[in-house]
Scaffold this motif. Sequence first.
Motif, PDB file in Angstrom:
ATOM      1  N   LYS A 141       0.805  -1.215   0.000  1.00 34.72           N
ATOM      2  CA  LYS A 141       0.000   0.000   0.000  1.00 34.72           C
ATOM      3  C   LYS A 141       0.843   1.273   0.000  1.00 34.72           C
ATOM      4  CE  LYS A 141      -3.665  -0.850   2.143  1.00 34.72           C
ATOM      5  NZ  LYS A 141      -4.183  -1.420   3.373  1.00 34.72           N
ATOM      6  N   ALA A 169      -9.011  -2.220  -2.110  1.00 34.64           N
ATOM      7  CA  ALA A 169     -10.159  -3.040  -1.696  1.00 34.64           C
ATOM      8  C   ALA A 169     -10.328  -2.955  -0.184  1.00 34.64           C
ATOM      9  CB  ALA A 169      -9.946  -4.486  -2.141  1.00 34.64           C
ATOM     10  N   LYS A 217     -12.827  -9.230   8.714  1.00 34.67           N
ATOM     11  CA  LYS A 217     -11.509  -8.614   8.855  1.00 34.67           C
ATOM     12  C   LYS A 217     -10.823  -9.044  10.145  1.00 34.67           C
ATOM     13  CE  LYS A 217     -10.175  -4.544   7.213  1.00 34.67           C
ATOM     14  NZ  LYS A 217     -10.096  -3.139   6.839  1.00 34.67           N
ATOM     15  N   GLY A 235      -9.251 -12.138   9.754  1.00 29.61           N
ATOM     16  CA  GLY A 235      -8.331 -12.221   8.619  1.00 29.61           C
ATOM     17  C   GLY A 235      -8.929 -12.968   7.439  1.00 29.61           C
ATOM     18  N   ILE A 294     -11.492 -13.637   4.082  1.00 24.55           N
ATOM     19  CA  ILE A 294     -11.767 -12.872   2.865  1.00 24.55           C
ATOM     20  C   ILE A 294     -13.273 -12.627   2.734  1.00 24.55           C
ATOM     21  CG2 ILE A 294     -11.589 -12.914   0.339  1.00 24.55           C
ATOM     22  CD1 ILE A 294      -9.021 -14.714   0.864  1.00 24.55           C
ATOM     23  N   ASN A 324     -12.551 -14.386  -5.890  1.00 29.69           N
ATOM     24  CA  ASN A 324     -12.468 -12.943  -6.142  1.00 29.69           C
ATOM     25  C   ASN A 324     -12.094 -12.678  -7.599  1.00 29.69           C
ATOM     26  OD1 ASN A 324     -10.816 -11.412  -3.192  1.00 29.69           O
ATOM     27  ND2 ASN A 324     -12.933 -11.998  -3.510  1.00 29.69           N
ATOM     28  N   ARG A 362      -3.916 -14.410   9.042  1.00 26.61           N
ATOM     29  CA  ARG A 362      -3.813 -13.726   7.750  1.00 26.61           C
ATOM     30  C   ARG A 362      -2.781 -14.417   6.850  1.00 26.61           C
ATOM     31  NH1 ARG A 362      -2.959  -7.710   9.667  1.00 26.61           N
ATOM     32  NH2 ARG A 362      -2.892  -7.239   7.439  1.00 26.61           N
TER      33      ARG A 362
HETATM   34  O1  LIG Z   1     -10.227  -7.906  -1.477  1.00 28.56           O
HETATM   35  C1  LIG Z   1     -10.180  -7.899  -0.240  1.00 28.56           C
HETATM   36  C2  LIG Z   1      -9.303  -7.066   0.484  1.00 28.56           C
HETATM   37  C3  LIG Z   1      -9.319  -7.123   1.854  1.00 28.56           C
HETATM   38  N1  LIG Z   1     -10.162  -7.955   2.509  1.00 28.56           N
HETATM   39  C4  LIG Z   1     -10.210  -8.007   3.980  1.00 28.56           C
HETATM   40  O2  LIG Z   1      -9.537  -6.879   4.526  1.00 28.56           O
HETATM   41  C5  LIG Z   1      -8.407  -7.316   5.302  1.00 28.56           C
HETATM   42  C6  LIG Z   1      -7.273  -6.315   5.182  1.00 28.56           C
HETATM   43  O3  LIG Z   1      -6.842  -6.266   3.845  1.00 28.56           O
HETATM   44  P1  LIG Z   1      -5.912  -5.072   3.337  1.00 28.56           P
HETATM   45  O4  LIG Z   1      -5.597  -5.351   1.921  1.00 28.56           O
HETATM   46  O5  LIG Z   1      -6.501  -3.769   3.697  1.00 28.56           O
HETATM   47  O6  LIG Z   1      -4.627  -5.163   4.265  1.00 28.56           O
HETATM   48  P2  LIG Z   1      -3.318  -6.054   4.309  1.00 28.56           P
HETATM   49  O7  LIG Z   1      -3.741  -7.450   4.678  1.00 28.56           O
HETATM   50  O8  LIG Z   1      -2.664  -5.974   3.001  1.00 28.56           O
HETATM   51  O9  LIG Z   1      -2.502  -5.385   5.384  1.00 28.56           O
HETATM   52  C7  LIG Z   1      -8.100  -8.717   4.819  1.00 28.56           C
HETATM   53  O10 LIG Z   1      -7.408  -9.497   5.793  1.00 28.56           O
HETATM   54  C8  LIG Z   1      -9.520  -9.247   4.537  1.00 28.56           C
HETATM   55  O11 LIG Z   1     -10.184  -9.596   5.741  1.00 28.56           O
HETATM   56  C9  LIG Z   1     -11.019  -8.789   1.800  1.00 28.56           C
HETATM   57  O12 LIG Z   1     -11.758  -9.567   2.381  1.00 28.56           O
HETATM   58  N2  LIG Z   1     -11.013  -8.732   0.448  1.00 28.56           N
END
Ligand SMILES: O=c1ccn([C@@H]2O[C@H](COP(=O)(O)OP(=O)(O)O)[C@@H](O)[C@H]2O)c(=O)[nH]1
Length: 211
Positions: A35, A52, A74, A77, A79, A112, A159
């Motif tokens: 990010k 997303a 979330k 962790g 989806i 997805n 995660r």
């Molecule tokens: O397409 C997506 C993107 C994110 N998430 C959810 O949002 C959380 C955080 O994702 P994000 O990409 O914001 O953070 P990162 O895991 O990269 O730190 C993930 O663990 C999922 O629970 C999801 O379900 N689908």
Amino acid sequence: MGVSQIPGQRDAVIDEDEARTKVTRGATQVVIYEKCQCPLIVKQFRLTHLSAGDLLQAEIELGSENGKMIQDYKKEGKIVPSEVTVKLLQQAMQGSTNNKFLIDGFPCNEENRTAFENIMKVEPDFVLFFDCSQEELTRRILNRNQGRVDDNIQAIPKRFQVYFESTLPVIDYYSSKGKVQKIDAERSIEEVFEAVKSIFLNFSGGSGEGN
Ligand SMILES: O=c1ccn([C@@H]2O[C@H](COP(=O)(O)OP(=O)(O)O)[C@@H](O)[C@H]2O)c(=O)[nH]1
Ligand SMILES: Nc1ncnc2c1ncn2[C@@H]1O[C@H](COP(=O)(O)OP(=O)(O)O)[C@@H](O)[C@H]1O
């Protein structure tokens, strides 16, 4: 890629030929990376950044009917169901005047990916794979301090597990299509950006804007 290595983030870019028809046809880009790289990329290459994770977080904060459900996913962790995430991305793309999108943190699993491609009728031009050890990623996440429900020592292993089980198959799919660009993300933000930049410059034939 060894199993001890995981990408720092799953991010994606969508690029289409015509703004008016962007959701139904045209070329698409998917880029996968961290990010913190996104502001640097979108500025230089005139992309619209769609995260997303941020779109899902906004739903939670709006208190929408999906908000509570998204929060629960979330925290674990897990989806979020594709129909929710794809709809948010679709709305954001349709509401944009740009025709190039950096999609950040998506697709998280094969469902997805297929849902998005079936609905949008577009495919990524390329995918960035950020290769980084779990130890370093854990350090970075625990230092992030953004008050996220999933940035804690209980949620992080879940995660990683979801990543290995569900997201790696997406990387494998795009690899089989020759679309994955792997980047060593153990290095500094600046060094990682230099690597990202050269991939974009090669792809766009050096047509990046600004500095
Ligand atoms: O397409 C997506 C993107 C994110 N998430 C959810 O949002 C959380 C955080 O994702 P994000 O990409 O914001 O953070 P990162 O895991 O990269 O730190 C993930 O663990 C999922 O629970 C999801 O379900 N689908
Ligand atoms: N190359 C790097 N070196 C050191 N810290 C980094 C690097 N890349 C990201 N970070 C830090 O790690 C944390 C998570 O990065 P971020 O890009 O937000 O990851 P994600 O998109 O996977 O959630 C942030 O605090 C960010 O500043």
